[in-house]
Design a protein around this motif. Structure first.
Motif, PDB file in Angstrom:
ATOM      1  N   LEU A  89      33.183  49.432  32.283  1.00 43.26           N
ATOM      2  CA  LEU A  89      34.294  48.616  32.786  1.00 43.26           C
ATOM      3  C   LEU A  89      34.061  47.150  32.434  1.00 43.26           C
ATOM      4  O   LEU A  89      32.967  46.624  32.627  1.00 43.26           O
ATOM      5  CB  LEU A  89      34.399  48.787  34.304  1.00 43.26           C
ATOM      6  CG  LEU A  89      34.615  50.235  34.748  1.00 43.26           C
ATOM      7  CD1 LEU A  89      34.372  50.377  36.228  1.00 43.26           C
ATOM      8  CD2 LEU A  89      36.005  50.689  34.402  1.00 43.26           C
ATOM      9  N   GLN A  90      35.102  46.500  31.937  1.00 43.79           N
ATOM     10  CA  GLN A  90      34.941  45.143  31.424  1.00 43.79           C
ATOM     11  C   GLN A  90      34.909  44.091  32.528  1.00 43.79           C
ATOM     12  O   GLN A  90      35.375  44.334  33.640  1.00 43.79           O
ATOM     13  CB  GLN A  90      36.100  44.819  30.476  1.00 43.79           C
ATOM     14  CG  GLN A  90      35.990  45.545  29.166  1.00 43.79           C
ATOM     15  CD  GLN A  90      37.231  45.371  28.340  1.00 43.79           C
ATOM     16  OE1 GLN A  90      38.332  45.538  28.850  1.00 43.79           O
ATOM     17  NE2 GLN A  90      37.069  45.016  27.096  1.00 43.79           N
ATOM     18  N   ARG A  91      34.394  42.910  32.121  1.00 42.50           N
ATOM     19  CA  ARG A  91      34.323  41.800  33.071  1.00 42.50           C
ATOM     20  C   ARG A  91      35.719  41.332  33.450  1.00 42.50           C
ATOM     21  O   ARG A  91      36.023  41.111  34.614  1.00 42.50           O
ATOM     22  CB  ARG A  91      33.529  40.655  32.437  1.00 42.50           C
ATOM     23  CG  ARG A  91      33.296  39.477  33.336  1.00 42.50           C
ATOM     24  CD  ARG A  91      32.361  38.487  32.668  1.00 42.50           C
ATOM     25  NE  ARG A  91      31.014  39.022  32.530  1.00 42.50           N
ATOM     26  CZ  ARG A  91      30.113  39.034  33.522  1.00 42.50           C
ATOM     27  NH1 ARG A  91      30.431  38.548  34.701  1.00 42.50           N
ATOM     28  NH2 ARG A  91      28.921  39.524  33.330  1.00 42.50           N
ATOM     29  N   ASP A  92      36.564  41.151  32.439  1.00 39.14           N
ATOM     30  CA  ASP A  92      37.922  40.702  32.769  1.00 39.14           C
ATOM     31  C   ASP A  92      38.933  41.708  32.241  1.00 39.14           C
ATOM     32  O   ASP A  92      39.383  41.628  31.105  1.00 39.14           O
ATOM     33  CB  ASP A  92      38.211  39.302  32.223  1.00 39.14           C
ATOM     34  CG  ASP A  92      37.605  39.108  30.850  1.00 39.14           C
ATOM     35  OD1 ASP A  92      37.603  38.001  30.358  1.00 39.14           O
ATOM     36  OD2 ASP A  92      37.157  40.126  30.246  1.00 39.14           O
ATOM     37  N   PRO A  93      39.231  42.681  33.047  1.00 39.60           N
ATOM     38  CA  PRO A  93      40.207  43.682  32.632  1.00 39.60           C
ATOM     39  C   PRO A  93      41.580  43.046  32.502  1.00 39.60           C
ATOM     40  O   PRO A  93      42.046  42.384  33.440  1.00 39.60           O
ATOM     41  CB  PRO A  93      40.179  44.707  33.759  1.00 39.60           C
ATOM     42  CG  PRO A  93      39.632  43.985  34.930  1.00 39.60           C
ATOM     43  CD  PRO A  93      38.788  42.868  34.435  1.00 39.60           C
ATOM     44  N   LEU A 132      52.912  43.403  39.850  1.00 41.70           N
ATOM     45  CA  LEU A 132      52.463  43.742  41.196  1.00 41.70           C
ATOM     46  C   LEU A 132      51.071  43.194  41.453  1.00 41.70           C
ATOM     47  O   LEU A 132      50.785  42.691  42.527  1.00 41.70           O
ATOM     48  CB  LEU A 132      52.444  45.263  41.366  1.00 41.70           C
ATOM     49  CG  LEU A 132      53.787  45.925  41.599  1.00 41.70           C
ATOM     50  CD1 LEU A 132      53.619  47.424  41.575  1.00 41.70           C
ATOM     51  CD2 LEU A 132      54.366  45.494  42.925  1.00 41.70           C
ATOM     52  N   CYS A 133      50.218  43.301  40.470  1.00 45.40           N
ATOM     53  CA  CYS A 133      48.845  42.858  40.658  1.00 45.40           C
ATOM     54  C   CYS A 133      48.565  41.798  39.619  1.00 45.40           C
ATOM     55  O   CYS A 133      48.329  42.113  38.458  1.00 45.40           O
ATOM     56  CB  CYS A 133      47.862  44.001  40.480  1.00 45.40           C
ATOM     57  SG  CYS A 133      48.563  45.600  40.841  1.00 45.40           S
ATOM     58  N   SER A 134      48.588  40.568  40.013  1.00 46.90           N
ATOM     59  CA  SER A 134      48.417  39.480  39.051  1.00 46.90           C
ATOM     60  C   SER A 134      46.940  39.154  38.869  1.00 46.90           C
ATOM     61  O   SER A 134      46.581  38.358  38.035  1.00 46.90           O
ATOM     62  CB  SER A 134      49.184  38.250  39.524  1.00 46.90           C
ATOM     63  OG  SER A 134      48.894  38.031  40.877  1.00 46.90           O
ATOM     64  N   TYR A 135      46.108  39.784  39.671  1.00 47.66           N
ATOM     65  CA  TYR A 135      44.663  39.517  39.631  1.00 47.66           C
ATOM     66  C   TYR A 135      43.991  40.561  38.736  1.00 47.66           C
ATOM     67  O   TYR A 135      44.551  41.623  38.491  1.00 47.66           O
ATOM     68  CB  TYR A 135      44.105  39.617  41.052  1.00 47.66           C
ATOM     69  CG  TYR A 135      44.804  40.667  41.868  1.00 47.66           C
ATOM     70  CD1 TYR A 135      44.463  42.017  41.718  1.00 47.66           C
ATOM     71  CD2 TYR A 135      45.852  40.341  42.733  1.00 47.66           C
ATOM     72  CE1 TYR A 135      45.131  42.983  42.422  1.00 47.66           C
ATOM     73  CE2 TYR A 135      46.521  41.325  43.443  1.00 47.66           C
ATOM     74  CZ  TYR A 135      46.159  42.649  43.285  1.00 47.66           C
ATOM     75  OH  TYR A 135      46.823  43.640  43.963  1.00 47.66           O
ATOM     76  N   PRO A 136      42.798  40.253  38.250  1.00 49.94           N
ATOM     77  CA  PRO A 136      42.100  41.282  37.467  1.00 49.94           C
ATOM     78  C   PRO A 136      41.733  42.474  38.346  1.00 49.94           C
ATOM     79  O   PRO A 136      41.317  42.273  39.502  1.00 49.94           O
ATOM     80  CB  PRO A 136      40.843  40.575  36.965  1.00 49.94           C
ATOM     81  CG  PRO A 136      40.690  39.379  37.835  1.00 49.94           C
ATOM     82  CD  PRO A 136      42.042  39.002  38.322  1.00 49.94           C
ATOM     83  N   HIS A 137      41.908  43.657  37.814  1.00 45.20           N
ATOM     84  CA  HIS A 137      41.673  44.826  38.664  1.00 45.20           C
ATOM     85  C   HIS A 137      41.314  46.048  37.839  1.00 45.20           C
ATOM     86  O   HIS A 137      41.621  46.130  36.659  1.00 45.20           O
ATOM     87  CB  HIS A 137      42.917  45.129  39.488  1.00 45.20           C
ATOM     88  CG  HIS A 137      44.124  45.410  38.643  1.00 45.20           C
ATOM     89  ND1 HIS A 137      44.899  44.409  38.122  1.00 45.20           N
ATOM     90  CD2 HIS A 137      44.667  46.570  38.206  1.00 45.20           C
ATOM     91  CE1 HIS A 137      45.869  44.944  37.403  1.00 45.20           C
ATOM     92  NE2 HIS A 137      45.749  46.245  37.431  1.00 45.20           N
ATOM     93  N   ASN A 152      40.262  50.201  31.486  1.00 46.47           N
ATOM     94  CA  ASN A 152      39.489  49.933  32.694  1.00 46.47           C
ATOM     95  C   ASN A 152      39.929  50.806  33.855  1.00 46.47           C
ATOM     96  O   ASN A 152      40.459  50.335  34.852  1.00 46.47           O
ATOM     97  CB  ASN A 152      39.572  48.468  33.079  1.00 46.47           C
ATOM     98  CG  ASN A 152      38.856  47.611  32.066  1.00 46.47           C
ATOM     99  OD1 ASN A 152      37.649  47.772  31.866  1.00 46.47           O
ATOM    100  ND2 ASN A 152      39.601  46.766  31.390  1.00 46.47           N
ATOM    101  N   VAL A 153      39.763  52.064  33.686  1.00 43.13           N
ATOM    102  CA  VAL A 153      40.148  53.016  34.710  1.00 43.13           C
ATOM    103  C   VAL A 153      38.896  53.723  35.204  1.00 43.13           C
ATOM    104  O   VAL A 153      37.998  54.029  34.418  1.00 43.13           O
ATOM    105  CB  VAL A 153      41.148  54.042  34.131  1.00 43.13           C
ATOM    106  CG1 VAL A 153      41.469  55.118  35.153  1.00 43.13           C
ATOM    107  CG2 VAL A 153      42.423  53.351  33.691  1.00 43.13           C
ATOM    108  N   ILE A 154      38.836  53.922  36.516  1.00 47.29           N
ATOM    109  CA  ILE A 154      37.707  54.658  37.087  1.00 47.29           C
ATOM    110  C   ILE A 154      38.181  56.077  37.377  1.00 47.29           C
ATOM    111  O   ILE A 154      39.151  56.280  38.112  1.00 47.29           O
ATOM    112  CB  ILE A 154      37.227  53.985  38.381  1.00 47.29           C
ATOM    113  CG1 ILE A 154      36.756  52.566  38.095  1.00 47.29           C
ATOM    114  CG2 ILE A 154      36.115  54.804  39.014  1.00 47.29           C
ATOM    115  CD1 ILE A 154      36.671  51.696  39.311  1.00 47.29           C
ATOM    116  N   ILE A 155      37.535  57.049  36.761  1.00 42.27           N
ATOM    117  CA  ILE A 155      37.855  58.443  37.037  1.00 42.27           C
ATOM    118  C   ILE A 155      36.791  58.963  38.002  1.00 42.27           C
ATOM    119  O   ILE A 155      35.609  58.953  37.680  1.00 42.27           O
ATOM    120  CB  ILE A 155      37.840  59.279  35.741  1.00 42.27           C
ATOM    121  CG1 ILE A 155      38.836  58.727  34.721  1.00 42.27           C
ATOM    122  CG2 ILE A 155      38.125  60.738  36.032  1.00 42.27           C
ATOM    123  CD1 ILE A 155      40.275  58.903  35.067  1.00 42.27           C
TER     124      ILE A 155
END
Lengths: 951, 245
Positions: A46-50, A56-61, A84-87
């Motif tokens: 997972l990257q530092r800045d996805p 809806l989500c303006s923040y990195p997530h 950047n998805v967590i399975i």
């Protein structure tokens, strides 16, 4: 580091059994994020800045999808935008349990580095494992496990405070209850649709969303169109007590209201059940496994010969249906009636993405459109898209999501676009996809098993290998061939006998069992040759370079060497791995010229003459034994070098040298087949060609009789002999036509594993045993045969799958399927190019012969182009002429003229482009002249020098 | 539908262990006062009780007497409640007889029988709960019992089963893994010298993989020996404290 936790599970296997398993919880499972300072992980996914910009989500997530989101929206997850998805392990396990194909796709995504997917083993993590509570269902527990894991992630990422904003985790779920509970526990949670729609700059992605259950209701009226499908338990009960039958659903190509269900019985007795009418078809789609119930005998019907196409617009869902169905129920003769049934339930859906085109809705603003698949057996699909304008005239792919009982059409979603219709590239893609030909570029994993260049022969390679570089070996192939897999040599021995060698590219040296390249090749099964394009089975470096036995380079080969006397009797046979250096790569024509030119006396030419002499004797022997010489017309396109449009068309010519090479290949195949069968009677991969059932010959016999020629079909030899003497004065083409007909009577030759079958006979070649050994570059079966042979002569090691007859058998089934599909694809490609050709040539008048006679049409073969077409006698807008069909002849009387098989006719050929998806060649009759039926010969346009670019 | 996934892409097994990790060991020595030596061993959910009598005079047929060494008599049995379905016959069936024979062979290789000519050593092992690796747990338990009885051995005999999945050897299989179509191999090792007391395998495996599998089995056995050594040392400490007082 280990914590032990025991839990109790109950499973059913006959009775109730208590199963106790250990479950270790660990604290060394890392979070996989680049920001995290706490976890001691070696690599992060997972990257530092996805960067997924969303309203809806303006923040990195990071995103955590739940199981249903993965199952339904895998097309969306596959998109490059989603990263950047967590399975979670819980999700992965559930997906694995519910759908194998989606599980595989998910795993492929996870393996792709650029997608930054991370699998978190939450079930074994000390802080995220939860136990099922009393009264909680398994699904609820899993939902809770997902929530707990999501919660853990958000807390965990908060701790690893970095200079920027803390990363957040967004849970995607479509389940209302789950969403609510997640919100209560303070998680960021969205519905999948909401989230995807909020992604900035990706309007296309929205179309890929599969329709979820609660959306469906507002699409169609609540009117129930179809009977409910029975639940699986009732189907199983019904199958057991015999009220239902299980089978594969095969829709009819010509009539959308009719289908058959193929019921596989014990051994040979398989039956077909006819299904007629929309209600009875009950939402089955081609290739589904369904349960059918037979109707009472008095409701049985005969298959209709009417051609019906579902062309009604989307609106008038079921007005004219009644009428069309009535039309179907024309009372049929008692004898023609077939077992008829209705579909009561679906056992397994076999949906795949379908290629086709969009029928844009008449209402401009509408977002719901109908999609017409290229395959006529697939019903039209309703999809939702905002880019209908952009998609009009494009070939697109669509996947089916479901077919509710109140909807006339199945609901689906857009997957991707292939390109504009009619474009050569696009059409090629379509036919590859529709014939299930794997044609993607080879993956990195596959390419990693290629040898490094520059490649050279090292001493290790020479172990167990004979040095035959000094022999005068040459290859003879069609012009332009770059994958040369066979070469020959012939020389006189001191004792007066001849030594003949067939050298086949040693592909199995490069493709080792079990690696990614091997698996890919086994899956592809065969190289597919389309007009102007080749879809390789093995990467190009091997197919056109390292394994290609080109002239004047050293190449590894697998050689089959015989000692033969001048009467072409084989005295000795041996097999060896070898190194050869071909002295010349000739084309058939070049080789023929060398043989015929008496002034040439070099080694290669002498070689060729020796081979040719032997080949003639071998062929004579073979034909004496009863091998068939059949005929089918193959055409070759001359392709314009710039536009790649076909500019001329010519039937392939056969020369003596063709048959020379073929003869030795057959000999090698038979020798190898015998050898591997002797060594491995249980697991040799062989090829058989079953004798056709006598009924197959009916059409041939009738046709021959109409010309007063007798054909015997008792044995292959009788057939071959009677075909040889069948001649009609003044009709030189008759024999070829007869052979073409005979070819149509034959069965398919198939690969099989010797341990699973007892009938090995090859009917067409009249050989008791046969296999494929000579083209390992383009056929996977040959690679297996090479490996078997290498083990047999102790030149290579064996491996478990090679000796496993079940696996061999499964493999040969795949190879047979791929082989069949590649042939269909090849034919479709030729058909498409023929269309392009006639498009550029305009209208032509040509001479042809009647090949078959049908109820309302004759099928005409035009030898010049190897083209077959149908001349219909009842067209939509003209009054139908009186047509009388005589099945015994078979002949067709149109007005006063009687058509027999083999009649000579003149037709005009043009391209019918009224339906852009199914363009076809149209033929109309010019001669014989029948008033009201035949047309007057249109002006043939003078041949322009350059083909017109009228696209 | 799809069978169990024995090894995930992340490298975890069904129960959350990694490929080379052993199950949790719990052991006690000297559980019974009447016997000469005894031990109780849990390896995950597999639980075994081992009892040793002897060396003592040979009972029964005099023909069994060996003049140069002691005879080892082993009996393996499984409690009727040890498996998910109740067992009919606790011992005497083919499988148990075979297992008894294997145990006998193993311990004949390890115990210094030449020190006790004309005598007999009895080893009784009972599986109380079975969850895979029965043979190896029995060997390990019996080793502890023999040590408890004070019978000299060349070395600890440590046993472990290993299986082969997706080109990876898995150490110390549990029942679900054994049943999942894995070719498994049982190895009893004298770890210090690296001598093999018994090697058993009755599944198909390609010979190319045998070496990797043996390597993994050896490593696992050495791991077991470390644990057993700890158990023995701790037991000795506990036993010696009261006597010093």
């Amino acid at each position: 580091m280990l914590k032990s936790k025991t839990f109790v599970k109950k499973t059913r296997s006959g009775g109730v059994m208590k199963i106790v398993r250990e479950h270790y919880l660990r604290d060394d499972i890392w979070c996989g994020s680049e920001v995290c300072t706490e976890c001691k992980q070696e690599s992060t996914a997972l990257q530092r800045d996805p960067c997924m910009e969303s309203n809806l989500c303006s923040y990195p997530h990071y995103v955590i999808p739940d199981t249903n989101v993965v199952l339904h929206q895998i097309d969306v997850l596959e998109d490059q935008v989603i990263r950047n998805v967590i399975i979670l392990q819980t999700v992965l396990a559930e997906v694995r349990h519910r759908s194998a194909p989606i599980y595989k796709r998910l795993k492929d995504i996870v393996h792709e580095k650029e997608k930054n997917f991370y699998t978190f083993t939450n079930e074994h993590h000390r802080e995220t494992f939860i136990e099922r509570e009393p009264g909680e269902s398994a699904n609820d527990r899993n939902d809770r496990a997902i929530r707990v894991a999501a919660k853990w992630y958000s807390e965990h990422l908060k701790k690893s405070e970095s200079d920027t904003d803390p990363l957040k985790v967004v849970l995607l779920t479509n389940d209302q209850g789950n969403k609510q509970k997640a919100e209560e526990s303070g998680l960021l949670v969205y519905k999948c649709e909401e989230y995807i729609k909020s992604l900035i700059g990706n309007p296309e992605l929205v179309d890929r969303l599969a329709l979820s259950n609660d959306d469906k209701n507002d699409i169609t009226s609540s009117k129930v169109l179809f009977p409910e499908h029975l639940p699986l338990s009732r189907i199983q009960a019904g199958l057991k007590n015999g009220t239902f039958l299980q089978g594969t659903f095969r829709a009819s190509r010509d009539n959308y209201l009719e289908a058959t269900v193929f019921v596989q019985g014990e051994g040979e007795d398989s039956t077909e059940v006819l299904i007629q009418g929309l209600q009875n078809l009950n939402r089955s789609v081609y290739q589904d496994v369904v349960a059918v119930q037979l109707l009472p005998r008095d409701q049985w019907v005969a298959p209709s010969s009417v051609v019906l196409q579902d062309e009604g617009a989307a609106k008038d869902d079921n007005e004219e249906e009644g009428e069309e169905e009535k039309e179907l129920r024309v009372s049929a003769a008692e004898a023609a009636r077939k077992p008829t049934g209705r579909v009561v339930g679906i056992i397994k859906r076999n949906w795949r993405p379908f290629c086709g085109m969009l029928n844009a809705s008449i209402i401009k603003e509408s977002t719901r459109h109908l999609f017409t698949p290229a395959d006529r057996r697939i019903p039209r699909i309703r999809i939702e898209t905002r880019q209908a304008d952009a998609l009009a005239g494009q070939r697109i792919m669509v996947a089916i999501d479901g077919w509710p009982k109140h909807s006339r059409y199945p609901n689906g979603h857009f997957v991707r676009t292939l390109g504009s219709a009619g474009d050569k590239e696009t059409e090629q893609q379509v036919l590859l996809l529709e014939h299930d030909v794997p044609h993607q570029a080879f993956s990195q994993a596959v390419l990693s098993f290629l040898p490094t260049m520059p490649w050279e022969i090292t001493p290790e390679v020479m172990v167990n290998r004979e040095d035959l570089r000094s022999l005068t070996v040459c290859s003879v192939d069609p012009p332009g061939c770059t994958d040369i897999d066979d070469a020959l040599h012939c020389r006189e021995l001191d004792n007066g006998n001849l030594e003949v060698g067939v050298h086949i590219a040693d592909v199995s040296h490069f493709i080792r069992p079990g690696n990614a390249m091997d698996k890919e090749a086994a899956n592809r099964g065969t190289t597919v040759y389309l007009c102007g394009k080749r879809i390789d089975m093995v990467p190009e470096l091997l197919s056109s370079n390292l394994c290609s036995l080109r002239s004047n380079v050293e190449r590894l080969a697998f050689s089959c060497i015989w000692e033969i006397n001048h009467e072409a009797e084989i005295l000795k046979t041996r097999f060896t791995k070898s190194v050869i250096k071909s002295k010349a790569s000739l084309t058939y024509a070049e080789a023929q010229m060398r043989i015929d030119d008496t002034t040439q006396t070099d080694d290669i030419t002498k070689n060729l003459r020796g081979l040719n002499k032997l080949a003639k004797i071998l062929k004579k022997h073979r034909i004496l034994k009863g091998a068939l010489t059949l005929s089918s017309l193959e055409v070759r396109f001359h392709i314009d070098s710039e536009t790649h449009d076909p500019i001329d068309l010519q039937t392939k010519e056969l020369m003596e040298t063709n048959s020379m090479v073929e003869e030795f290949m057959l000999l090698a195949n038979i020798s190898v087949a015998q050898k591997i069968f002797d060594e491995f009677p249980d697991c040799a991969m062989l090829r058989k060609h079953p004798a056709p059932p006598p009924s197959n010959y009916d059409i041939l016999l009738k046709a021959a009789k109409s010309k007063a020629v007798e054909i015997h079909t008792d044995s292959a030899k009788a057939l071959a002999d009677s075909l040889d003497v069948a001649r009609v004065d003044g009709f030189p083409y008759f024999n070829t036509l007869l052979r073409i007909l005979a070819t149509r009577c034959m069965m398919q030759a198939v690969y099989f594993c010797s341990g699973m079958d007892s009938d090995f006979h090859h009917y067409g070649l009249a050989s008791p045993i046969y296999t494929h050994f000579t083209s390992p570059i383009r056929r996977y079966a040959d690679i297996i045969v090479h490996r078997l042979l290498a083990v047999a002569i102790a030149a290579d090691k064996t491996y478990p799958d090679l000796m496993d007859k079940q696996k061999q058998s499964a493999l040969s089934n795949n190879l047979n399927y791929r082989h069949k599909m590649s042939q269909y694809a090849q034919r479709a490609s030729v058909a498409f190019h023929t269309q392009l050709f006639f498009k550029s040539r305009g209208i032509l008048n040509e001479e042809g012969f009647v090949l078959f006679v049908r109820k309302n049409a004759i099928i005409v073969l035009i030898p010049k182009f190897g083209l077959e077409g149908t001349v219909f006698f009842d067209s939509k807008n003209k009054a139908a002429p009186t047509v009388v069909f005589d099945e015994e002849g078979p002949s067709l009387t149109v007005e006063q003229h009687i058509f027999h098989i083999f009649d000579r006719v003149i037709v005009t050929i043009s391209l019918d482009a009224s339906n852009i998806q199914h363009q076809k060649i149209r033929m109309s009759l010019i001669e014989p002249v029948i008033p009201g039926v035949s047309v007057s010969a249109p002006e043939v346009e003078p041949l322009t020098k350059k083909p017109r670019l009228d696209r | 539908m799809a069978g169990l996934e024995l090894l995930s892409d992340q490298g975890y097994r069904l129960d959350g262990r990694k490929a080379t990790e052993l199950r949790k060991f719990q052991a006690r020595m000297g559980v019974f006062a009447q016997a000469d030596g005894s031990a109780y061993l849990e390896q995950g959910n597999t639980k075994a009780l081992a009892v040793v009598y002897g060396p003592h005079e040979v009972r029964g047929a005099r023909s069994r007497i060996r003049h140069d060494r002691a005879v080892i008599n082993c009996q393996y049995s499984m409690a009727t409640f040890s498996t998910a379905e109740r067992k009919r016959r606790p011992h005497g069936d083919r499988k148990s007889t075979e297992m008894s024979l294997h145990l006998k062979q193993t311990f004949e290789a390890a115990v210094m029988t030449q020190l006790y000519p004309r005598s007999q050593i009895d080893i009784y092992v009972k599986i109380l709960q079975s969850d895979g690796g029965n043979y190896s747990v029995c060997v390990n338990a019996a080793t502890l019992a023999v040590i408890d009885a004070g019978i000299p051995m060349r070395d600890y005999v440590c046993a472990c089963t290993v299986g082969f999945v997706d080109e990876t050897p898995l150490a110390d299989l549990c029942y679900a893994e054994e049943g999942g179509g894995v070719s498994s191999l049982a190895l009893a090792l004298l770890p210090r010298g690296g001598q093999i007391a018994l090697l058993q395998m009755d599944a198909r495996l390609h010979q190319d993989h045998l070496e990797a599998l043996m390597e993994a089995a050896m490593t696992a056995c050495k791991g077991v020996s470390k644990v057993l050594d700890q158990v023995v040392r701790q037991h000795l400490q506990e036993a010696s404290v009261p006597s010093a007082e």
